[in-house]
Write a protein that holds these residues in place. Structure first.
Motif, PDB file in Angstrom:
ATOM      1  N   THR A  26      -1.896  -8.770 -22.497  1.00  0.00           N
ATOM      2  CA  THR A  26      -3.018  -8.235 -21.738  1.00  0.00           C
ATOM      3  C   THR A  26      -2.656  -6.846 -21.209  1.00  0.00           C
ATOM      4  O   THR A  26      -1.558  -6.638 -20.712  1.00  0.00           O
ATOM      5  CB  THR A  26      -3.379  -9.147 -20.552  1.00  0.00           C
ATOM      6  N   THR A  27      -3.561  -5.911 -21.367  1.00  0.00           N
ATOM      7  CA  THR A  27      -3.306  -4.547 -20.918  1.00  0.00           C
ATOM      8  C   THR A  27      -4.316  -4.149 -19.841  1.00  0.00           C
ATOM      9  O   THR A  27      -5.433  -4.644 -19.825  1.00  0.00           O
ATOM     10  CB  THR A  27      -3.397  -3.545 -22.081  1.00  0.00           C
ATOM     11  N   THR A  28      -3.890  -3.259 -18.959  1.00  0.00           N
ATOM     12  CA  THR A  28      -4.743  -2.762 -17.893  1.00  0.00           C
ATOM     13  C   THR A  28      -4.555  -1.255 -17.793  1.00  0.00           C
ATOM     14  O   THR A  28      -3.432  -0.774 -17.760  1.00  0.00           O
ATOM     15  CB  THR A  28      -4.352  -3.407 -16.541  1.00  0.00           C
ATOM     16  N   GLY A  29      -5.631  -0.543 -17.764  1.00  0.00           N
ATOM     17  CA  GLY A  29      -5.573   0.906 -17.612  1.00  0.00           C
ATOM     18  C   GLY A  29      -6.223   1.329 -16.301  1.00  0.00           C
ATOM     19  O   GLY A  29      -6.706   0.500 -15.540  1.00  0.00           O
ATOM     20  N   GLY A  30      -6.237   2.603 -16.044  1.00  0.00           N
ATOM     21  CA  GLY A  30      -6.914   3.129 -14.867  1.00  0.00           C
ATOM     22  C   GLY A  30      -6.129   3.051 -13.575  1.00  0.00           C
ATOM     23  O   GLY A  30      -6.697   3.215 -12.500  1.00  0.00           O
ATOM     24  N   GLN A  31      -4.830   2.813 -13.659  1.00  0.00           N
ATOM     25  CA  GLN A  31      -4.033   2.769 -12.440  1.00  0.00           C
ATOM     26  C   GLN A  31      -3.597   4.175 -12.031  1.00  0.00           C
ATOM     27  O   GLN A  31      -3.493   5.065 -12.847  1.00  0.00           O
ATOM     28  CB  GLN A  31      -2.793   1.889 -12.638  1.00  0.00           C
ATOM     29  N   GLN A  35       0.599   3.291  -8.413  1.00  0.00           N
ATOM     30  CA  GLN A  35       0.554   1.906  -8.881  1.00  0.00           C
ATOM     31  C   GLN A  35       1.476   1.697 -10.079  1.00  0.00           C
ATOM     32  O   GLN A  35       2.193   0.688 -10.151  1.00  0.00           O
ATOM     33  CB  GLN A  35      -0.877   1.517  -9.250  1.00  0.00           C
ATOM     34  N   LEU A  36       1.465   2.618 -11.023  1.00  0.00           N
ATOM     35  CA  LEU A  36       2.323   2.492 -12.197  1.00  0.00           C
ATOM     36  C   LEU A  36       3.798   2.537 -11.821  1.00  0.00           C
ATOM     37  O   LEU A  36       4.608   1.753 -12.335  1.00  0.00           O
ATOM     38  CB  LEU A  36       1.997   3.596 -13.208  1.00  0.00           C
ATOM     39  N   ALA A  37       4.156   3.433 -10.914  1.00  0.00           N
ATOM     40  CA  ALA A  37       5.552   3.537 -10.485  1.00  0.00           C
ATOM     41  C   ALA A  37       6.000   2.260  -9.789  1.00  0.00           C
ATOM     42  O   ALA A  37       7.128   1.790  -9.986  1.00  0.00           O
ATOM     43  CB  ALA A  37       5.720   4.737  -9.566  1.00  0.00           C
ATOM     44  N   GLU A  38       5.127   1.664  -8.984  1.00  0.00           N
ATOM     45  CA  GLU A  38       5.467   0.420  -8.294  1.00  0.00           C
ATOM     46  C   GLU A  38       5.635  -0.741  -9.277  1.00  0.00           C
ATOM     47  O   GLU A  38       6.506  -1.591  -9.100  1.00  0.00           O
ATOM     48  CB  GLU A  38       4.405   0.095  -7.246  1.00  0.00           C
ATOM     49  N   ILE A  45      11.244  -2.527  -3.854  1.00  0.00           N
ATOM     50  CA  ILE A  45      11.616  -1.127  -4.065  1.00  0.00           C
ATOM     51  C   ILE A  45      10.475  -0.273  -3.518  1.00  0.00           C
ATOM     52  O   ILE A  45       9.315  -0.492  -3.838  1.00  0.00           O
ATOM     53  CB  ILE A  45      11.813  -0.794  -5.571  1.00  0.00           C
ATOM     54  N   THR A  46      10.793   0.710  -2.692  1.00  0.00           N
ATOM     55  CA  THR A  46       9.782   1.597  -2.130  1.00  0.00           C
ATOM     56  C   THR A  46       9.651   2.836  -2.999  1.00  0.00           C
ATOM     57  O   THR A  46      10.643   3.494  -3.300  1.00  0.00           O
ATOM     58  CB  THR A  46      10.166   2.014  -0.693  1.00  0.00           C
ATOM     59  N   VAL A  47       8.428   3.126  -3.410  1.00  0.00           N
ATOM     60  CA  VAL A  47       8.141   4.300  -4.235  1.00  0.00           C
ATOM     61  C   VAL A  47       7.258   5.235  -3.422  1.00  0.00           C
ATOM     62  O   VAL A  47       6.272   4.805  -2.827  1.00  0.00           O
ATOM     63  CB  VAL A  47       7.411   3.896  -5.537  1.00  0.00           C
ATOM     64  N   THR A  48       7.624   6.508  -3.390  1.00  0.00           N
ATOM     65  CA  THR A  48       6.802   7.497  -2.690  1.00  0.00           C
ATOM     66  C   THR A  48       6.594   8.715  -3.577  1.00  0.00           C
ATOM     67  O   THR A  48       7.423   9.037  -4.422  1.00  0.00           O
ATOM     68  CB  THR A  48       7.467   7.947  -1.371  1.00  0.00           C
ATOM     69  N   ASN A  49       5.475   9.359  -3.393  1.00  0.00           N
ATOM     70  CA  ASN A  49       5.147  10.625  -4.072  1.00  0.00           C
ATOM     71  C   ASN A  49       5.191  10.535  -5.591  1.00  0.00           C
ATOM     72  O   ASN A  49       5.675  11.446  -6.264  1.00  0.00           O
ATOM     73  CB  ASN A  49       6.068  11.743  -3.591  1.00  0.00           C
ATOM     74  N   SER A  59      -1.813   5.958 -20.107  1.00  0.00           N
ATOM     75  CA  SER A  59      -0.911   5.124 -19.317  1.00  0.00           C
ATOM     76  C   SER A  59      -1.589   3.806 -18.985  1.00  0.00           C
ATOM     77  O   SER A  59      -2.806   3.678 -19.054  1.00  0.00           O
ATOM     78  CB  SER A  59      -0.521   5.851 -18.030  1.00  0.00           C
ATOM     79  N   GLY A  60      -0.781   2.832 -18.637  1.00  0.00           N
ATOM     80  CA  GLY A  60      -1.312   1.532 -18.255  1.00  0.00           C
ATOM     81  C   GLY A  60      -0.184   0.540 -18.081  1.00  0.00           C
ATOM     82  O   GLY A  60       0.992   0.887 -18.160  1.00  0.00           O
ATOM     83  N   SER A  61      -0.547  -0.690 -17.840  1.00  0.00           N
ATOM     84  CA  SER A  61       0.443  -1.748 -17.682  1.00  0.00           C
ATOM     85  C   SER A  61       0.069  -2.910 -18.604  1.00  0.00           C
ATOM     86  O   SER A  61      -1.027  -2.948 -19.151  1.00  0.00           O
ATOM     87  CB  SER A  61       0.484  -2.211 -16.229  1.00  0.00           C
TER      88      SER A  61
END
Length: 74
Positions: A26-31, A35-38, A45-49, A59-61
């Motif tokens: 299953t794929t999801t786009g539009g993030q 969101q992708l980095a997280e 894990i904290t992701v910033t900037n 891109s997608g997940s």
């Protein structure tokens, strides 16, 4: 001989069509970039900037990838 080739063709068709039902990735786009980095970083894990360079549509997940990709999500 002709019936054997028809039977073989039917067998190959059944084999190929049944295998595709087990590995539906299953794929999801539009993030957003954040969101992708997280998703890639994982839990706790904290992701910033986060910044996404390139087309957003490239891109997608995905999920349910264990049988196709070798790991469940990314």
């Amino acid at each position: 001989m002709k019936s054997l080739s028809k039977l073989s063709l039917i067998g190959v068709f059944i084999l190929l069509s049944s295998g595709s039902t087990f590995s539906q990735v299953t794929t999801t786009g539009g993030q957003t970039a954040q969101q992708l980095a997280e998703i890639l970083a994982g839990p706790n894990i904290t992701v910033t900037n986060a910044v996404l360079t390139g087309a957003g549509s490239a891109s997608g997940s995905f999920g349910n990838g264990t049988s196709s990709v070798g790991f469940n999500s990314g």
